[in-house]
Design a protein around this motif. Structure first.
Motif, PDB file in Angstrom:
ATOM      1  N   LYS A 122       0.825  -1.211   0.000  1.00 30.95           N
ATOM      2  CA  LYS A 122       0.000   0.000   0.000  1.00 30.95           C
ATOM      3  C   LYS A 122       0.861   1.264   0.000  1.00 30.95           C
ATOM      4  O   LYS A 122       0.506   2.247  -0.627  1.00 30.95           O
ATOM      5  N   VAL A 123       1.980   1.228   0.734  1.00 31.64           N
ATOM      6  CA  VAL A 123       2.831   2.407   0.888  1.00 31.64           C
ATOM      7  C   VAL A 123       4.229   2.083   0.383  1.00 31.64           C
ATOM      8  O   VAL A 123       4.850   1.109   0.813  1.00 31.64           O
ATOM      9  N   ILE A 124       4.711   2.927  -0.543  1.00 31.85           N
ATOM     10  CA  ILE A 124       6.020   2.734  -1.160  1.00 31.85           C
ATOM     11  C   ILE A 124       6.885   3.962  -0.913  1.00 31.85           C
ATOM     12  O   ILE A 124       6.472   5.081  -1.230  1.00 31.85           O
ATOM     13  N   ALA A 125       8.073   3.756  -0.349  1.00 26.27           N
ATOM     14  CA  ALA A 125       9.076   4.817  -0.279  1.00 26.27           C
ATOM     15  C   ALA A 125       9.940   4.674  -1.522  1.00 26.27           C
ATOM     16  O   ALA A 125      10.541   3.623  -1.752  1.00 26.27           O
ATOM     17  N   PRO A 174      10.460  -0.594  10.477  1.00 20.69           N
ATOM     18  CA  PRO A 174      10.235  -1.894  11.111  1.00 20.69           C
ATOM     19  C   PRO A 174       9.205  -2.791  10.424  1.00 20.69           C
ATOM     20  O   PRO A 174       9.311  -4.001  10.490  1.00 20.69           O
ATOM     21  N   GLY A 175       8.223  -2.236   9.729  1.00 18.28           N
ATOM     22  CA  GLY A 175       7.209  -3.068   9.087  1.00 18.28           C
ATOM     23  C   GLY A 175       7.502  -3.389   7.635  1.00 18.28           C
ATOM     24  O   GLY A 175       6.661  -3.942   6.931  1.00 18.28           O
ATOM     25  N   LEU A 176       8.701  -3.052   7.190  1.00 18.23           N
ATOM     26  CA  LEU A 176       9.073  -3.213   5.783  1.00 18.23           C
ATOM     27  C   LEU A 176       8.929  -4.670   5.342  1.00 18.23           C
ATOM     28  O   LEU A 176       9.374  -5.579   6.023  1.00 18.23           O
ATOM     29  N   ARG A 177       8.282  -4.861   4.180  1.00 24.07           N
ATOM     30  CA  ARG A 177       8.078  -6.213   3.662  1.00 24.07           C
ATOM     31  C   ARG A 177       8.866  -6.485   2.385  1.00 24.07           C
ATOM     32  O   ARG A 177       9.166  -7.636   2.086  1.00 24.07           O
ATOM     33  N   THR A 178       9.165  -5.428   1.601  1.00 21.85           N
ATOM     34  CA  THR A 178       9.800  -5.662   0.303  1.00 21.85           C
ATOM     35  C   THR A 178      10.831  -4.590  -0.019  1.00 21.85           C
ATOM     36  O   THR A 178      10.582  -3.404   0.190  1.00 21.85           O
ATOM     37  N   ILE A 179      11.965  -5.040  -0.544  1.00 22.86           N
ATOM     38  CA  ILE A 179      12.941  -4.171  -1.196  1.00 22.86           C
ATOM     39  C   ILE A 179      12.804  -4.444  -2.684  1.00 22.86           C
ATOM     40  O   ILE A 179      12.890  -5.595  -3.123  1.00 22.86           O
ATOM     41  N   TRP A 180      12.569  -3.407  -3.466  1.00 26.38           N
ATOM     42  CA  TRP A 180      12.401  -3.563  -4.921  1.00 26.38           C
ATOM     43  C   TRP A 180      13.471  -2.721  -5.593  1.00 26.38           C
ATOM     44  O   TRP A 180      13.508  -1.503  -5.432  1.00 26.38           O
ATOM     45  N   MET A 181      14.343  -3.376  -6.363  1.00 25.80           N
ATOM     46  CA  MET A 181      15.390  -2.679  -7.102  1.00 25.80           C
ATOM     47  C   MET A 181      14.945  -2.540  -8.559  1.00 25.80           C
ATOM     48  O   MET A 181      14.549  -3.517  -9.190  1.00 25.80           O
ATOM     49  N   ARG A 225      -2.214   4.223  -9.655  1.00 29.80           N
ATOM     50  CA  ARG A 225      -2.730   2.882  -9.384  1.00 29.80           C
ATOM     51  C   ARG A 225      -3.210   2.724  -7.941  1.00 29.80           C
ATOM     52  O   ARG A 225      -3.601   1.635  -7.534  1.00 29.80           O
ATOM     53  N   GLY A 226      -3.143   3.795  -7.157  1.00 34.93           N
ATOM     54  CA  GLY A 226      -3.677   3.763  -5.802  1.00 34.93           C
ATOM     55  C   GLY A 226      -2.669   3.529  -4.700  1.00 34.93           C
ATOM     56  O   GLY A 226      -3.036   3.479  -3.521  1.00 34.93           O
ATOM     57  N   TYR A 227      -1.411   3.408  -5.041  1.00 32.99           N
ATOM     58  CA  TYR A 227      -0.385   3.272  -4.009  1.00 32.99           C
ATOM     59  C   TYR A 227      -0.081   4.643  -3.416  1.00 32.99           C
ATOM     60  O   TYR A 227      -0.139   5.654  -4.118  1.00 32.99           O
ATOM     61  N   ARG A 228       0.266   4.675  -2.149  1.00 31.12           N
ATOM     62  CA  ARG A 228       0.809   5.887  -1.556  1.00 31.12           C
ATOM     63  C   ARG A 228       2.309   5.851  -1.820  1.00 31.12           C
ATOM     64  O   ARG A 228       2.993   4.898  -1.421  1.00 31.12           O
ATOM     65  N   VAL A 229       2.808   6.867  -2.505  1.00 29.62           N
ATOM     66  CA  VAL A 229       4.227   6.915  -2.868  1.00 29.62           C
ATOM     67  C   VAL A 229       4.875   8.072  -2.116  1.00 29.62           C
ATOM     68  O   VAL A 229       4.472   9.225  -2.282  1.00 29.62           O
ATOM     69  N   PRO A 247       4.380   3.733   8.646  1.00 28.66           N
ATOM     70  CA  PRO A 247       4.730   2.413   8.115  1.00 28.66           C
ATOM     71  C   PRO A 247       4.901   2.431   6.598  1.00 28.66           C
ATOM     72  O   PRO A 247       4.157   3.089   5.883  1.00 28.66           O
ATOM     73  N   VAL A 248       5.894   1.692   6.130  1.00 28.65           N
ATOM     74  CA  VAL A 248       6.185   1.555   4.707  1.00 28.65           C
ATOM     75  C   VAL A 248       6.219   0.064   4.392  1.00 28.65           C
ATOM     76  O   VAL A 248       6.867  -0.707   5.095  1.00 28.65           O
ATOM     77  N   ASP A 249       5.521  -0.328   3.324  1.00 32.55           N
ATOM     78  CA  ASP A 249       5.503  -1.732   2.916  1.00 32.55           C
ATOM     79  C   ASP A 249       6.686  -2.082   2.018  1.00 32.55           C
ATOM     80  O   ASP A 249       7.246  -3.161   2.106  1.00 32.55           O
ATOM     81  N   MET A 250       7.019  -1.141   1.115  1.00 37.51           N
ATOM     82  CA  MET A 250       8.047  -1.408   0.114  1.00 37.51           C
ATOM     83  C   MET A 250       8.967  -0.205  -0.039  1.00 37.51           C
ATOM     84  O   MET A 250       8.504   0.930  -0.027  1.00 37.51           O
ATOM     85  N   VAL A 251      10.253  -0.480  -0.201  1.00 35.11           N
ATOM     86  CA  VAL A 251      11.204   0.547  -0.611  1.00 35.11           C
ATOM     87  C   VAL A 251      11.597   0.216  -2.043  1.00 35.11           C
ATOM     88  O   VAL A 251      12.098  -0.875  -2.324  1.00 35.11           O
ATOM     89  N   GLU A 252      11.319   1.157  -2.937  1.00 32.46           N
ATOM     90  CA  GLU A 252      11.723   0.992  -4.332  1.00 32.46           C
ATOM     91  C   GLU A 252      12.955   1.851  -4.559  1.00 32.46           C
ATOM     92  O   GLU A 252      12.968   3.037  -4.223  1.00 32.46           O
ATOM     93  N   ILE A 253      13.988   1.246  -5.153  1.00 27.60           N
ATOM     94  CA  ILE A 253      15.292   1.901  -5.243  1.00 27.60           C
ATOM     95  C   ILE A 253      15.643   2.245  -6.684  1.00 27.60           C
ATOM     96  O   ILE A 253      15.791   1.360  -7.527  1.00 27.60           O
ATOM     97  N   PHE A 254      15.773   3.546  -6.928  1.00 29.32           N
ATOM     98  CA  PHE A 254      16.270   4.084  -8.198  1.00 29.32           C
ATOM     99  C   PHE A 254      17.658   4.656  -7.944  1.00 29.32           C
ATOM    100  O   PHE A 254      17.850   5.865  -7.901  1.00 29.32           O
ATOM    101  N   ARG A 255      18.613   3.805  -7.717  1.00 29.49           N
ATOM    102  CA  ARG A 255      20.008   4.203  -7.499  1.00 29.49           C
ATOM    103  C   ARG A 255      20.896   3.207  -8.213  1.00 29.49           C
ATOM    104  O   ARG A 255      20.465   2.109  -8.525  1.00 29.49           O
TER     105      ARG A 255
END
Length: 139
Positions: free
Chosen positions: A16-19, A97-104, A41-45, A72-80
């Motif tokens: 739901k929430v993406i950093a 602490p609630g992080l579920r996914t790292i997306w590269m 698409r309805g995600y909080r970014v 709380p953040v569900d996913m961290v998406e990395i553009f690096r």
């Protein structure tokens, strides 16, 4: 972790929430396009970019770092770049602490960072783009 379609679908449906680390205000940059796509698409970014911190984008205050995100953040998406991923993942694991996914993002892979996250029970996706995967999976 094997990034099967079933795993990707589960991740994208339960996020739901993406950093978004490496967000750019430049509309020509992929991070900008993907952030707008995910927001539509309805995600909080939550955009993360130290050079843009304090500005408002995507209905959110741009954060200087992951440490500046209190919610709380569900996913961290990395553009690096791949070589810059390990410290991002280390901070994400320490600060969220609630992080579920790292997306590269496409072209981004880091085996050490992936192993660290997976050892902490966090799912890892490498070298993929959610703006490609969501339509491909019919989500």
């Amino acid at each position: 972790m094997r990034e099967t379609d079933a795993v990707l679908t589960e991740i994208l449906n339960n996020t739901k929430v993406i950093a978004l680390v490496g967000w750019s205000p430049n509309p020509d940059r992929a991070s900008n396009h993907v952030a707008l796509f995910l927001k539509a698409r309805g995600y909080r970014v939550i955009p993360v970019n130290p050079g843009q911190a304090g500005q408002v984008a995507l209905g959110e205050v741009v954060r200087a770092s992951l440490a500046d995100i209190a919610e709380p953040v569900d996913m961290v998406e990395i553009f690096r770049r791949s070589e810059a991923v390990l410290p991002v993942v280390q901070k994400a694991l320490a600060q969220l602490p609630g992080l579920r996914t790292i997306w590269m993002q496409l072209g981004v892979q880091n085996a050490e960072a992936a192993a660290l996250a997976e050892a902490r029970g966090v799912q890892v996706v490498q070298n993929r783009c959610p703006a490609i995967e969501i339509p491909r999976l019919g989500l």
